[in-house]
Enzyme design. Structure first.
Site, PDB file in Angstrom:
ATOM      1  N   THR A  98     -48.014 -55.068 -51.897  1.00  0.00           N
ATOM      2  CA  THR A  98     -47.818 -54.185 -53.058  1.00  0.00           C
ATOM      3  C   THR A  98     -46.439 -54.346 -53.685  1.00  0.00           C
ATOM      4  OG1 THR A  98     -46.871 -52.417 -51.708  1.00  0.00           O
ATOM      5  CG2 THR A  98     -49.281 -52.458 -51.928  1.00  0.00           C
ATOM      6  N   ARG A 132     -39.909 -54.307 -48.061  1.00  0.00           N
ATOM      7  CA  ARG A 132     -40.808 -54.410 -49.196  1.00  0.00           C
ATOM      8  C   ARG A 132     -42.170 -54.861 -48.694  1.00  0.00           C
ATOM      9  NH1 ARG A 132     -39.793 -58.126 -54.460  1.00  0.00           N
ATOM     10  NH2 ARG A 132     -40.221 -59.762 -52.964  1.00  0.00           N
ATOM     11  N   ASP A 137     -35.609 -65.903 -49.540  1.00  0.00           N
ATOM     12  CA  ASP A 137     -35.592 -64.608 -48.860  1.00  0.00           C
ATOM     13  C   ASP A 137     -34.206 -64.384 -48.251  1.00  0.00           C
ATOM     14  OD1 ASP A 137     -37.929 -62.649 -47.190  1.00  0.00           O
ATOM     15  OD2 ASP A 137     -35.795 -62.643 -46.669  1.00  0.00           O
TER      16      ASP A 137
HETATM   17  C1  PRP Z   1     -35.435 -57.791 -49.958  1.00  0.00           C
HETATM   18  C2  PRP Z   1     -34.056 -57.591 -50.530  1.00  0.00           C
HETATM   19  C3  PRP Z   1     -34.170 -56.255 -51.190  1.00  0.00           C
HETATM   20  C4  PRP Z   1     -35.581 -56.273 -51.711  1.00  0.00           C
HETATM   21  C5  PRP Z   1     -35.552 -56.563 -53.176  1.00  0.00           C
HETATM   22  O1  PRP Z   1     -35.582 -57.073 -48.795  1.00  0.00           O
HETATM   23  O2  PRP Z   1     -33.032 -57.659 -49.556  1.00  0.00           O
HETATM   24  O3  PRP Z   1     -33.960 -55.168 -50.320  1.00  0.00           O
HETATM   25  O4  PRP Z   1     -36.272 -57.308 -51.010  1.00  0.00           O
HETATM   26  O5  PRP Z   1     -36.802 -56.479 -53.736  1.00  0.00           O
HETATM   27  P1  PRP Z   1     -37.208 -55.343 -54.771  1.00  0.00           P
HETATM   28  O6  PRP Z   1     -36.122 -55.258 -55.789  1.00  0.00           O
HETATM   29  O7  PRP Z   1     -38.491 -55.881 -55.361  1.00  0.00           O
HETATM   30  O8  PRP Z   1     -37.434 -54.061 -54.051  1.00  0.00           O
HETATM   31  P2  PRP Z   1     -36.876 -57.217 -47.830  1.00  0.00           P
HETATM   32  O9  PRP Z   1     -37.886 -56.188 -48.200  1.00  0.00           O
HETATM   33  O10 PRP Z   1     -37.327 -58.628 -47.825  1.00  0.00           O
HETATM   34  O11 PRP Z   1     -36.303 -56.749 -46.434  1.00  0.00           O
HETATM   35  P3  PRP Z   1     -35.216 -57.437 -45.479  1.00  0.00           P
HETATM   36  O12 PRP Z   1     -33.862 -57.219 -46.123  1.00  0.00           O
HETATM   37  O13 PRP Z   1     -35.384 -56.660 -44.225  1.00  0.00           O
HETATM   38  O14 PRP Z   1     -35.541 -58.890 -45.332  1.00  0.00           O
HETATM   39  N1  URA Z   2     -36.150 -60.359 -51.822  1.00  0.00           N
HETATM   40  C1  URA Z   2     -35.561 -61.529 -51.490  1.00  0.00           C
HETATM   41  O1  URA Z   2     -35.002 -61.678 -50.401  1.00  0.00           O
HETATM   42  N2  URA Z   2     -35.610 -62.536 -52.377  1.00  0.00           N
HETATM   43  C2  URA Z   2     -36.206 -62.418 -53.577  1.00  0.00           C
HETATM   44  O2  URA Z   2     -36.211 -63.374 -54.369  1.00  0.00           O
HETATM   45  C3  URA Z   2     -36.818 -61.185 -53.906  1.00  0.00           C
HETATM   46  C4  URA Z   2     -36.761 -60.168 -53.001  1.00  0.00           C
END
Ligand code: PRP
Ligand code: URA
Length: 209
Positions: A108, A104, A200
């Site tokens: 944005t 993500r 996170d």
């Molecule tokens: C986090 C989570 C989801 C996403 C959720 O991933 O594991 O994939 O954010 O957010 P959204 O519903 O607003 O799209 P992240 O992008 O932090 O990646 P990661 O799993 O590699 O840490």
């Molecule tokens: N991704 C995460 O890991 N935590 C949140 O709260 C939202 C998106």
């Protein structure tokens, strides 16, 4: 519209509380996510069809039941979805695993695709997209889009914690996809984090923060 199932089993809710706790360290966090994923897998596969088979018990031939129909495919969204795979595989060891890599964009909040690898027989499987967090819903929607573009049809979404905004986004974009969560939290903050949430998920699973 896709249904929303909140898995409210006391064991799931108990373990989720310790997953949320900021004092829970990486090792325990990982183990708890694994355990909750296994317990949720029990709930999410409640509707699997059964067929009758005959077995010889040591006493007599008996008519029993086994799971029939499509095999399962697990589709974790990288990275954090990986933390839930092993727990589900403990209950469904024959499931195949495909990966969709998304991150993500912190500015944005839009998901960016960087990797897709699916089982060759993915079209014949019932698929469960896995991600601990359903925040804006952008990542889940993109992962489901990736599957649908390749012709996949039977898809469920499994998350630990959802924001109401994410549930609405997935229900609007993919009304055929049922959503299974352990909790629906209050709202998203200005940085797109679920409140109260767990922080996170990827960083807490892999110890990267
Ligand atoms: C986090 C989570 C989801 C996403 C959720 O991933 O594991 O994939 O954010 O957010 P959204 O519903 O607003 O799209 P992240 O992008 O932090 O990646 P990661 O799993 O590699 O840490
Ligand atoms: N991704 C995460 O890991 N935590 C949140 O709260 C939202 C998106």
């Amino acid at each position: 519209m896709g249904k929303l199932y909140v898995c409210d089993h006391p064991l799931i809710q108990h373990k989720l509380t310790y997953i949320r706790d900021e004092n829970t360290k990486t090792k325990d966090f990982r183990q708890l996510v694994d355990e909750v994923a296994m317990l949720m897998a029990y709930e999410i596969t409640r509707d699997l069809p059964l067929e009758k088979v005959k077995v010889h018990t040591p006493v007599i031939e008996a008519e029993c039941q086994v799971i029939s129909g499509r095999m399962l495919g697990l589709i974790p969204i990288l990275r954090a979805g990986l933390g839930m795979v092993d727990g589900i595989l403990k209950l469904h060891p024959t499931a195949k695993v495909g990966h969709v890599g998304l991150y993500r964009d912190p500015e944005t909040l839009q998901p960016v695709e960087y990797y897709v690898k699916l089982p060759t027989d993915v079209l014949e499987r019932e698929l469960i997209v896995i991600d601990p967090m359903l925040a804006t819903g952008g990542s889940a929607n993109m992962a489901i889009d990736v599957l649908k573009k390749r012709g996949c049809q039977q898809i469920k979404l499994m998350c630990l914690i959802a924001a109401p905004e994410g549930v609405k986004a997935v229900q609007e974009a993919h009304p055929d996809v049922d959503i299974y969560v352990a909790a629906v939290d209050d709202y998203l903050n200005d940085h797109g984090y679920i409140v109260p949430g767990l922080g996170d998920a990827g960083d807490r699973l892999f110890g990267t923060k």
